[in-house]
Design a protein around this motif. Structure first.
Motif, short mmCIF file in Angstrom:
data_model
loop_
_atom_site.label_atom_id
_atom_site.label_comp_id
_atom_site.label_asym_id
_atom_site.label_seq_id
_atom_site.Cartn_x
_atom_site.Cartn_y
_atom_site.Cartn_z
N TYR A 114 29.07 39.60 -34.81
CA TYR A 114 29.67 40.33 -35.93
C TYR A 114 31.19 40.22 -35.85
N LYS A 202 37.72 33.86 -42.94
CA LYS A 202 36.42 33.58 -43.54
C LYS A 202 36.12 32.08 -43.54
N SER A 229 23.76 31.67 -45.16
CA SER A 229 24.01 31.90 -46.58
C SER A 229 25.25 32.78 -46.75
N GLU A 230 25.82 32.80 -47.96
CA GLU A 230 26.98 33.65 -48.23
C GLU A 230 26.65 35.12 -47.95
N ASP A 231 25.44 35.56 -48.33
CA ASP A 231 25.04 36.95 -48.08
C ASP A 231 25.02 37.26 -46.58
N GLU A 232 24.49 36.31 -45.81
CA GLU A 232 24.44 36.52 -44.35
C GLU A 232 25.86 36.57 -43.76
N VAL A 234 28.60 37.57 -45.29
CA VAL A 234 29.20 38.86 -45.67
C VAL A 234 28.68 39.98 -44.77
N LYS A 235 27.37 39.97 -44.49
CA LYS A 235 26.77 41.00 -43.61
C LYS A 235 27.30 40.91 -42.20
N ASN A 236 27.75 39.71 -41.81
CA ASN A 236 28.19 39.46 -40.44
C ASN A 236 29.67 39.74 -40.20
N ASP A 239 34.52 44.25 -43.76
CA ASP A 239 35.44 44.10 -44.88
C ASP A 239 36.73 44.80 -44.46
#
Length: 578
Positions: A114, A202, A229-232, A234-236, A239
């Motif tokens: 993370y 990023k 993936s982009e979602d993965e 972002v979760k990792n 923000d």
């Protein structure tokens, strides 16, 4: 698990992607550059998020081109194949008997996990990495930390955890107070981080995989073997911008990401850039002054944020320091004065000078009073009550000395005292120290990032005016940032604004000026650009304060009035060196 592969090339034995296992089982990845001859050598370690496999020339193209043009000695004596952003060039260290260790931080490059910057987990990772390196068969047991910016700022925090085998640190242009040094200047949010995470981190997050760069040296993907993936992705990652924007006061979040300097006890070299307004300068001076180390040195230079680290001057300085503390070479480092300044003159001229302390003991702290009648910086207080009003988010007002009768050196921190009223419940003060030549043209300098920076800057949100009496000094006010004290419209308040340390020898006939503004300084000439920075450089580089969520016009867009006269002596305290 072993290294991905090993090479012998360019006089070095290189182990790629060596696994470094953390106490929670996560495996970080390191590249290790060492002498070919078997033996035990001191290690220079860096840990950060910029992708150890990404070439400097590729990731930071314009910065590399500027350095190669302006500082050819930074590239000389190396094939430059192993150059990465803001860490040492192993070709300049391994031949002298050092092992260079580069670790991708958790969630970045080839290290999974993370991605969360500067938190306690990352500090723990760096502590464990130091101890891991010290235990390797190629290591003498002595580990030093070296690197610029991110690779410097995390040194303060790691050193404060006191790893047993950490022998010395060289914090080259690195902040240490997460709130004051970089994210919220005087309480005002700086938009740098919003763009930094997007443009510099990023892009090399672990899992970018096939969409990212390949290492020129190994052919492997810079961001690890897997493509997420982009979602993965972002979760990792945290923000970071939302985290900062939602925390206007200095709280546990910022403290976790700041060093307890009293616990930094290792030998220390803190290298500051006079032009680093907005990110690092303050941290290097505060770090030097407040670190618990008995053996500590301060250096201050000009020029760009990266080049001086790689030049002959920078490498020689770092080597003398590390040779003494990591190898025990009797090179006289311990006898040299504690402070080395590159004293700045107009025209990008620097004169080297050794000093024994900071701020300089012989400083003549001099009040220049703001005189609204003549718009002058005056040696005498203002005799009658007066007031001056400007647009709260506008260009503000400028006060200037007459042409100087003699060359005048200003070296050190400054402090501005104002008496202010606002038409609204708050106001942001931007203080800019400036110099003008006899023709009235402003003298600007190559800053760390922006080629046209003023002499010095300071910031304060009026509702954050509360001072810490224990840490405040006459020349360096220290704000608690632990509560908001809104203004009653029309009521006058006393504000003390910290102006970051600077150095300039102002020639005879030139003028010193102070501008009090309601927005960031802007250079009147052409803006510059850097490939890895979002906004054009207009005098403050990427360190702008224009976020409308943090500065809503209905609160910050009224009128500000400055008050002068008996009992309200507005003045700037400058460090004049005789």
């Amino acid at each position: 698990m072993t290294a991905l592969k090993s090479d012998i090339r360019d006089g070095m034995k290189i182990d790629w992607d060596v696994p470094v296992t953390m106490d929670d089982g996560l495996v970080l990845r390191a590249d290790v550059f060492r002498p070919v001859a078997e033996g035990r050598y001191p290690a220079l370690l860096s840990y950060g998020p910029y992708g150890k496999g990404l070439a400097f020339q590729e990731g930071y193209k314009t910065a590399w081109e500027i350095m190669s043009r302006q500082n050819p000695d930074a590239l000389a004596g190396s094939t430059n194949q192993y150059q990465s952003w803001e860490v040492v060039d192993p070709e300049k260290w391994v031949p002298d008997g050092y092992v260079c260790v580069r670790i991708d931080s958790r969630g970045a490059g080839r290290s999974p996990g993370y991605l969360c910057h500067n938190n306690a987990r990352e500090t723990r990772d760096l502590h464990l990495s130091i101890e891991w390196a010290a235990a390797q068969p190629w290591c003498s047991g002595k580990v030093g930390l070296n690197g610029i910016s991110y690779y410097a700022s995390n040194q303060w925090r790691a050193a404060a955890t006191q790893p047993p085998h950490l022998a010395a640190i060289c914090a080259w242009e690195g902040w240490n107070d997460s709130y004051r040094d970089g994210n919220r200047h005087g309480g005002i949010i700086c938009v740098f981080r919003k763009n930094w995470q997007d443009m510099q981190v990023k892009t090399v997050q672990h899992g970018v995989g096939e969409r990212g760069a390949k290492s020129r040296l190994t052919g492997e993907l810079v961001c690890g073997p897997e493509t997420l993936s982009e979602d993965e992705l972002v979760k990792n990652r945290e923000d970071m911008w939302s985290a900062l924007l939602s925390r206007p006061l200095d709280d546990a979040y910022y403290r976790e990401r700041s060093a307890d300097l009293s616990k930094v006890t290792v030998p220390l070299l803190s290298a500051a850039n006079w032009g680093g307004q907005g990110l690092h300068t303050r941290g290097n001076f505060e770090g030097y002054m407040r670190a618990g180390s008995k053996q500590k040195w301060l250096e201050a230079h000009g020029g760009s944020h990266w080049a001086p680290f790689y030049t002959d001057y920078g490498v020689k300085l770092q080597k003398r320091f590390f040779d003494y503390f990591l190898k025990g070479v009797a090179n006289g480092w311990d006898k040299q004065p504690r402070v080395l300044l590159q004293v700045r003159h107009p025209g990008e001229k620097f004169v080297e000078r050794h000093e024994n302390e900071w701020p300089l003991a012989r400083t003549q702290w001099t009040h220049f009073y703001l005189d609204p009648k003549e718009m002058r910086l005056s040696p005498v207080p203002v005799a009658t009550a007066q007031a001056l009003t400007y647009e709260a988010m506008g260009d503000g007002v400028t006060f200037s000395t007459p042409p100087l009768a003699q060359d005048t050196e200003i070296t050190g921190p400054s402090a501005l005292k104002l008496f202010v009223s606002s038409s609204t419940a708050d106001a942001d003060i931007f203080a800019v120290l400036r110099v003008f030549d006899p023709a009235g043209k402003e003298v600007v300098f190559q800053g760390a990032l922006d080629p046209h920076t003023p002499i010095a800057q300071g910031w304060l949100r009026a509702s954050h005016r509360k001072l810490d009496p224990k840490l405040s000094l006459p020349h360096r006010p220290y704000h608690t940032h632990d509560e908001k004290r809104p203004l009653t419209p029309g009521q006058v308040y006393e504000l003390d604004v910290e102006i970051w340390p600077t150095c300039i020898v102002v020639p005879k006939g030139y003028r010193i000026a102070l501008t009090v503004r309601g927005k960031d300084y802007e250079y009147e000439g052409e803006a510059a650009t850097l490939s890895n920075m979002k906004n054009p450089m207009r005098g403050c580089g990427p360190f702008m304060h224009d976020d409308t969520v943090d500065r809503p016009p209905e609160v910050f867009g009224g009128k500000v009035t400055l008050h002068f006269g008996p009992g309200r002596q507005s003045s700037v305290l400058l460090p004049v060196i005789p």
